[in-house]
Write a protein that holds these residues in place. Structure first.
Motif, PDB file in Angstrom:
ATOM      1  N   TYR A 304       0.798  -1.227  -0.176  1.00  0.00           N
ATOM      2  CA  TYR A 304       0.122   0.086  -0.105  1.00  0.00           C
ATOM      3  C   TYR A 304       0.866   1.332   0.009  1.00  0.00           C
ATOM      4  N   ASP A 306      -0.143   5.550  -0.027  1.00  0.00           N
ATOM      5  CA  ASP A 306      -1.155   6.534   0.181  1.00  0.00           C
ATOM      6  C   ASP A 306      -1.040   7.848  -1.073  1.00  0.00           C
ATOM      7  N   ASN A 317      -1.773  -0.515  -4.175  1.00  0.00           N
ATOM      8  CA  ASN A 317      -2.935  -0.998  -3.727  1.00  0.00           C
ATOM      9  C   ASN A 317      -2.646  -2.397  -4.259  1.00  0.00           C
TER      10      ASN A 317
END
Lengths: 397, 258
Positions: A304, A306, A317
């Protein structure tokens, strides 16, 4: 850059008593590599079909003072048939190490690895990636450093002073695995000191029974360039831009019998928007599968970042699923394979690595990397025609 | 006073008479452990010769260091020298009596220290016929014991005891150990696999005594009856009481082990 490295190397050698090195030992390898591309090139300037390459990495080691002092020298050279940027030399290590009861000092050029996860190495930041070597980013350039490790009951504290910065190696216009157009060699730095900025880092690590924990911080030139499209009189260029960043990292592994649980987290500021990234998951090992001596490990990790909207971020992701087969035979036969899949689109990155020993000193390895880039403009879209099968035969000595 | 000692003599012989095979087996294991205590630390060089059913041989060379830990399993560091592609690889283990061992592997190419699963006790060591558990420290509590009989091995008097592992993930249901009555060290071990059939036999020879107390072998040969493969392990340069400490057995020392 290389001449500078050699200059540093020679002065280090003089400083730390090359004259003391009477007898040492040489080891290392020489390897021949063949890369076959299953698809036609995407850009007219790239080479097509296949390439040959040779590499050489000797290692000299000498210790004295009952092993409390040692000197290691590891030069590296590669010749590549098509890409002059991939033909390069480097000093991987040229380091004097002094060991005392509760501290260790390293001065020179060295390599340092931090982290626990398998699919990518977020926390690992000391050494620049030698990306022309391998797309997996696991090959690193030597980094000049002064490093002090304090080994105490409360853990190991590593302190680093890192004078000088190495640019990431990137394929040239003839090479595969590159952006289109290729990244320009007119590097831009945030710091006025450019590649002479003094960087600092520290890491504390400790083992608590089944838990291995590390907390690290890095201040200095980001190892990861931002690629800035720039309009010049000669047309559009992609310019690498190196920011001054602060990065705090955490790596944790919990080992419960056949379960290994792994997490790496970073928080980075100074490189565009402040961001966080995470890699975490498990490796479960089946020992002695199907009544053989072989072990089979199942690995699953979630990746992951952001900065999800930034197309330059490869794994924002994504889910990694893979397997590791160790035959535990006399030839040390091994197989590692995996797929990283983007949760949001159809981008898939397939990877396979296999190796075995022949006789006492030959190792044959096979690597395959296949990309199915879902959307255009995604992180892999410029390398979507770069599916590759690579064979390497190495002779170790 | 004389009466008392006679009484003790009678009682203890009566007790000896009543000793069960389990008690006698345990007694032998405790005595073997006691005789090997106090070596503090040791090191040796090892050469492993792997031979397959066709007779093809390959050689592994390594060095190992051991730190004696009172009240728990020993700590060990093994450094690999040969084959050349694994040179510099090092293995650190903290063995425990019944808990899972802690193990780390250092991979020099990536400079990476990896904590690894210790479930691999039954796995082959470096592709050889020795499993990790055959080479790790043998604490008394790790096994349960049963005395079987007395039987000589090559003219050397020995106790024969059956040993069953108390720890998880062993590759064996049991082993039968011939322990020298003179040295309290194994002369021969038969290993029985999870299906209870004879898997391997280890023969140990060339024992020499160090520091007037500690017996160590020059050669161990492990023969696999099922695959017909064989591994010979030669030991050299035994050293004891070198003043090693915990400091020589941690992740920092693992990274620079040469």
């Amino acid at each position: 850059m290389i001449s500078k490295m050699i200059k540093t190397a020679v002065s280090c050698a003089l400083l730390f008593g090359f004259s003391q090195v009477k007898a040492g030992e040489w080891s290392g390898y020489v390897a021949a590599e063949y890369r076959g591309f299953t698809q036609s090139k995407l850009d007219a300037e790239q080479f097509d079909k296949s390439s040959l390459s040779l590499s050489f990495e000797p290692e000299f080691y000498h210790s004295w003072n009952g092993g409390d002092d040692s000197f290691t020298f590891v030069p590296f050279a590669r010749w590549d048939e098509h890409d002059p940027q991939r033909s390069h030399v480097d000093i991987r290590e040229l380091v004097w190490l002094h060991v005392a009861q509760d501290w260790e000092l390293r001065v020179g050029i060295d390599k340092v690895f931090w982290g626990v996860t398998e699919s990518q190495h977020l926390v690992d930041i000391i050494n620049q990636t030698d990306l022309v070597e391998n797309l997996d980013g696991e090959q690193k350039l030597g980094q000049a450093m002064l490093s002090l490790s304090l080994i105490k009951d409360w853990g190991v504290l590593d302190l680093y002073v890192l004078p000088g910065f190495r640019e990431r190696t990137l394929p040239g216009k003839d090479g595969r695995f590159r952006s289109i157009p290729e990244v320009d060699d007119h590097t831009v730095y945030e710091s006025g000191a450019k590649d002479k900025h003094m960087d600092y880092a520290l890491r504390w690590g400790q083992t608590f029974d089944d838990w291995d924990v590390g907390i690290s911080h890095f201040y200095g030139t980001s190892r990861e360039p931002r690629i800035i499209p720039t309009v010049t009189p000669a047309g559009l260029r992609l310019v690498p831009y190196y920011d001054i960043i602060n990065q705090t990292g955490l790596d944790v592994q919990a080992t419960f019998d056949e379960w290994l649980w792994k997490v790496e987290v970073i928080h980075r500021s100074g490189q565009g928007e402040t961001f966080n990234a995470f890699t975490g998951g498990f490796e479960y090992t089946f020992v002695g599968v199907m009544d053989t001596a072989a072990d089979f490990g199942v690995i699953a990790e979630y990746l992951y970042d952001d900065r999800g909207s930034d197309p330059a971020v490869a794994f924002d992701n994504d889910i990694f699923v893979g397997g590791r087969l160790a035959m535990n035979d006399a030839a040390s036969s091994e197989l590692l394979f995996g797929i990283i899949s983007d949760v949001n689109n159809r981008t898939r990155f397939y990877n396979i690595e296999a190796s075995r020993r022949f006789g006492d000193s030959w190792v044959l390895s096979l690597e395959g990397r296949f990309i199915s880039a879902g959307s255009m403009g995604g992180p892999f879209s410029s390398i979507r025609k770069d599916d590759v099968i690579q064979l390497e035969l190495a002779r170790h000595f | 006073m004389k009466k008392l000692s006679i009484l003790i003599l009678i009682l203890s012989s009566a007790f000896a008479y009543a000793q069960t095979p389990e008690e006698k087996g345990l007694e032998i294991a405790i005595e073997a452990d006691k005789r090997d205590q106090g070596f503090a630390d040791s090191s040796s060089k090892m050469t492993m010769t792997l031979k397959n059913a066709n007779g093809d041989e390959s050689i592994r060379k390594m060095r190992s260091k051991t730190l004696e830990v009172q009240g728990d399993g020993d700590k060990g560091l093994t450094i690999f020298d040969q084959p050349a592609d694994v040179k510099g690889t090092a293995f650190l283990s903290f063995t425990h009596v019944l808990d899972a061992d802690d193990q780390w592997l250092y991979l020099p190419a990536l400079k990476r220290v990896k904590r690894i699963s210790s479930k691999n006790k039954s796995g082959p060591f470096m592709g050889s016929e020795f499993a990790f558990e055959d080479l790790s420290s043998r604490e008394v509590e790790k096994f349960s014991y049963l005395y079987l009989k007395d039987e000589a091995v090559d003219g050397e008097d020995a106790f024969v005891i059956e040993v069953r592992p108390n720890y998880k993930y062993s590759g064996y249901t049991r082993s039968v150990v011939w322990i020298s009555k003179e040295k309290y060290q194994p002369l021969k071990i038969d290993y029985y696999d999870r299906k209870k059939s004879l898997l391997k036999t280890m023969t140990v020879s060339g024992y020499q005594q160090y520091l007037g107390q500690y017996w160590r072998p020059d050669v161990m040969v492990m023969a696999n009856h099922q695959t017909k493969k064989e591994t010979r392990l030669d030991f050299a340069d035994y050293k004891f009481k070198m003043g090693l400490s915990e400091r020589d057995f941690n992740k920092s020392s693992l990274k620079r082990a040469r």
